[in-house]
Design an enzyme around this catalytic site. Structure first.
Site, short mmCIF file in Angstrom:
data_model
loop_
_atom_site.label_atom_id
_atom_site.label_comp_id
_atom_site.label_asym_id
_atom_site.label_seq_id
_atom_site.Cartn_x
_atom_site.Cartn_y
_atom_site.Cartn_z
N CYS A 243 0.84 -1.20 0.00
CA CYS A 243 0.00 0.00 0.00
C CYS A 243 0.88 1.25 0.00
O CYS A 243 1.78 1.40 -0.83
CB CYS A 243 -0.95 -0.05 1.19
SG CYS A 243 -2.19 1.27 1.23
N LEU A 244 0.68 2.16 0.94
CA LEU A 244 1.47 3.38 1.00
C LEU A 244 2.94 3.08 1.24
O LEU A 244 3.83 3.80 0.78
CB LEU A 244 0.92 4.29 2.09
CG LEU A 244 1.57 5.64 2.31
CD1 LEU A 244 1.66 6.42 1.03
CD2 LEU A 244 0.81 6.43 3.36
#
Length: 582
Positions: A314-315
């Site tokens: 993800c991030l």
């Protein structure tokens, strides 16, 4: 480094300070949503609709046609009834999936609702002159309003609730009342009344290991080997800091970390500290330096002269792409491979999450975060729940309060409830530089004053997208093919942003598609990729192990004891201290 609290950004005038305080106060009542952003979107849509007599005529004729067909359907004798004669629920809409929804009375209500939903979608879409972003905001907002009044949400119009009431003599409503009271107590109490079903370090995040390094932002965990020989190149996993790291180390049967360790890999994991208001000035570059760069320096001391398999989720994957591109210029060969799990590097098509990202919304959030110093957990959780309101909000309310049943606890649900805060500066950087301006994909993102070019990504890449991802849509993840100058093995896994990544081979129902592309081969677009990629049953985890093994050297004896840099003893047992912070 964490900075002291700064009430106002440098150069703020008195008028700006007043405006910031007003916006922060307003945000408490709107849940962080900018009223100006919504008003501008609806004004754009309404003005163009008012100036489009053809569109209004089309909508009127559609309403008349649907109404006429609906009247004929309603007048059909029940003996000849055909469920879902006019309109069916969209794929993924499970509100009306129960068998009782095929009964005439309830089927009529469901089809009437779906026809209305379909009409409003037509009204909000394909209106010439309305910006794509504003049309999407209108469509999304109207859909949220309609979802509130869906017949599945009310006891008298939901056949599953009525059947449960008949079977239990109304006991479901008593159970639902007790569930509601329990939730109210938990909401008002500092600590939940019920025991936590999954305990960190015992039921989840339980893979054996040591904290070998700690700074003001991260703890670095090294997991104990479980095989006599190991792959010589260590694996560094960079999770997102939006939630706790242990989504990749859930219960033993669902733990990606345990899966890797059992197959002979030396695994390191970053555990992010949960920031508070005093960390307001921690920016995205702090997360790169104190996070990924610091972890790589420590691993290079513990496992010297060996390149690293780096993986980001993800991030964390977005930040890893930034760090890897920079390392390619500064320390070529530092990374043996790069794995991105549901991670975006180009944010032009980032799905419905972009509905919350425009200049008005970002400025509104910045003013709210500037006063508090952080984005609170409730705001972030609320935004993600809205993206899947039918599954995350309404179906849960119906199950808990009308049917009177609690969902069986799971490790993934327990992790999902363990939210974190985000510093003002970091989240502002993330929203403005990545989402709003797309600086990373377009070569404007700066690290230490130097531009980061994703074309500098040269190490072999393993990239995973998931079919039903509302946070990082797989077509957006696929854009890495346009930007990196590397060999890429791209996987499209079944499931969503979380369940598609947590896909242990022991669990049935998983599938994926895989297609590899060499750096010198022509680009394959997402639609063509779908046609060419081979469908396979099972978990993509096995493919990742094959990829890592293919890009690794001959195995070496495992290190019997774990040490911190300089031969010192480890700081703590895994999972460490930061993961326990609230």
């Amino acid at each position: 480094m964490p900075a002291s609290v700064v009430p106002e950004s440098e150069g703020s005038t008195a008028a700006e300070s007043i405006d910031q305080l007003a916006h922060a106060a307003m945000a408490r009542w709107t849940g962080g949503i900018s009223p100006a952003s919504l008003a501008l979107a609806f004004a754009d849509w309404q003005l163009h609709l008012a100036a489009s007599p053809g569109k209004r005529l089309e909508l009127a004729l559609k309403a008349l046609g649907d109404g006429s067909r609906f009247a004929r359907m309603v007048s059909t004798p029940h003996a000849a009834w055909q469920p879902w004669f006019m309109v069916r629920p969209q794929p993924g809409d499970n509100r009306f999936s129960g068998q009782d929804w095929s009964l005439p009375a309830f089927n009529i209500m469901a089809q009437a609702f779906l026809l209305g939903e379909q009409w409003w979608h037509a009204a909000a879409s394909d209106l010439r002159g309305v910006s794509k972003a504003n049309a999407a905001i209108v469509d999304f907002t109207v859909r949220q309003c309609l979802d509130v009044v869906a017949p599945s949400n009310f006891a008298f119009s939901n056949p599953e609730v009525l059947r449960r009431a008949m079977d239990s003599g109304g006991g479901n409503f008593v159970s639902g009342w007790h569930n509601w009271l329990e939730d109210c107590r938990d909401l008002l109490s500092a600590s939940p009344s019920g025991p936590a079903p999954f305990v960190i370090g015992k039921d989840v995040a339980a893979t054996q290991g040591k904290v070998v390094y700690r700074n003001e932002l991260i703890e670095l965990i090294q997991y104990a080997p479980e095989t006599a020989d190991v792959c010589p190149e260590p694996v560094l996993i960079v999770p997102a800091w939006i939630m706790k790291y242990y989504i990749l180390d859930l219960s033993p049967q669902n733990s990606l970390v345990r899966f890797l360790v059992q197959r002979g890999f030396t695994v390191f994991m970053i555990s992010w500290r949960n920031p508070g208001p005093a960390d307001r000035e921690l920016g995205l570059d702090h997360y790169r330096k104190l996070g990924i760069d610091a972890a790589i320096d420590v691993i290079n001391q513990l496992v010297p002269e060996r390149p690293i398999h780096a993986a980001g989720y993800c991030l964390g994957g977005t930040l890893l792409a930034i760090a890897a591109a920079r390392l390619q210029k500064e320390r070529p060969g530092c990374l043996r491979s790069v794995t991105l799990l549901a991670a975006q590097v180009d944010f032009t098509d980032a799905g419905e999450l972009t509905l919350f990202i425009n200049e008005s919304q970002v400025a509104f959030l910045e003013d709210m975060m500037r006063q508090r110093g952080v984005l609170e957990t409730a705001q972030m959780a609320g935004a993600f729940q809205l993206l899947r309101s039918n599954d995350m909000i309404w179906s849960r309310l119906v199950r808990d309060y009308l049917i009177g049943e609690r969902a069986a606890p799971s490790d993934l649900m327990s992790w999902n409830a363990d939210a974190t805060r985000m510093p003002y500066r970091m989240h502002s950087d993330y929203l403005r530089k990545l989402f709003l301006n797309n600086d990373l994909a377009e070569g404007r993102y700066l690290a230490d004053g130097q531009p980061v070019a994703l074309s500098d990504l040269r190490a072999p890449m393993f990239v995973v997208g998931t079919v039903r991802d509302h946070v990082a849509p797989w077509r957006s993840v696929h854009k890495i093919h346009l930007l990196a100058d590397a060999d890429i093995a791209f996987v499209l896994a079944s499931g969503g942003h979380n369940a598609g990544i947590v896909a242990p081979p022991s669990e049935e129902g998983h599938s994926y598609q895989l297609l590899e592309k060499k750096a010198d081969q022509p680009y394959v677009g997402p639609d063509e990729w779908l046609r060419k990629a081979v469908n396979r049953d099972g978990s993509w985890w096995l493919e990742w192990v094959r990829f890592l093994t293919a890009h690794s050297g001959a195995w070496v004896p495992a290190q019997s004891a774990l040490y911190a840099p300089g031969g010192r003893l480890p700081l703590d047992d895994a999972p460490g201290q930061y993961v326990l912070q609230h």
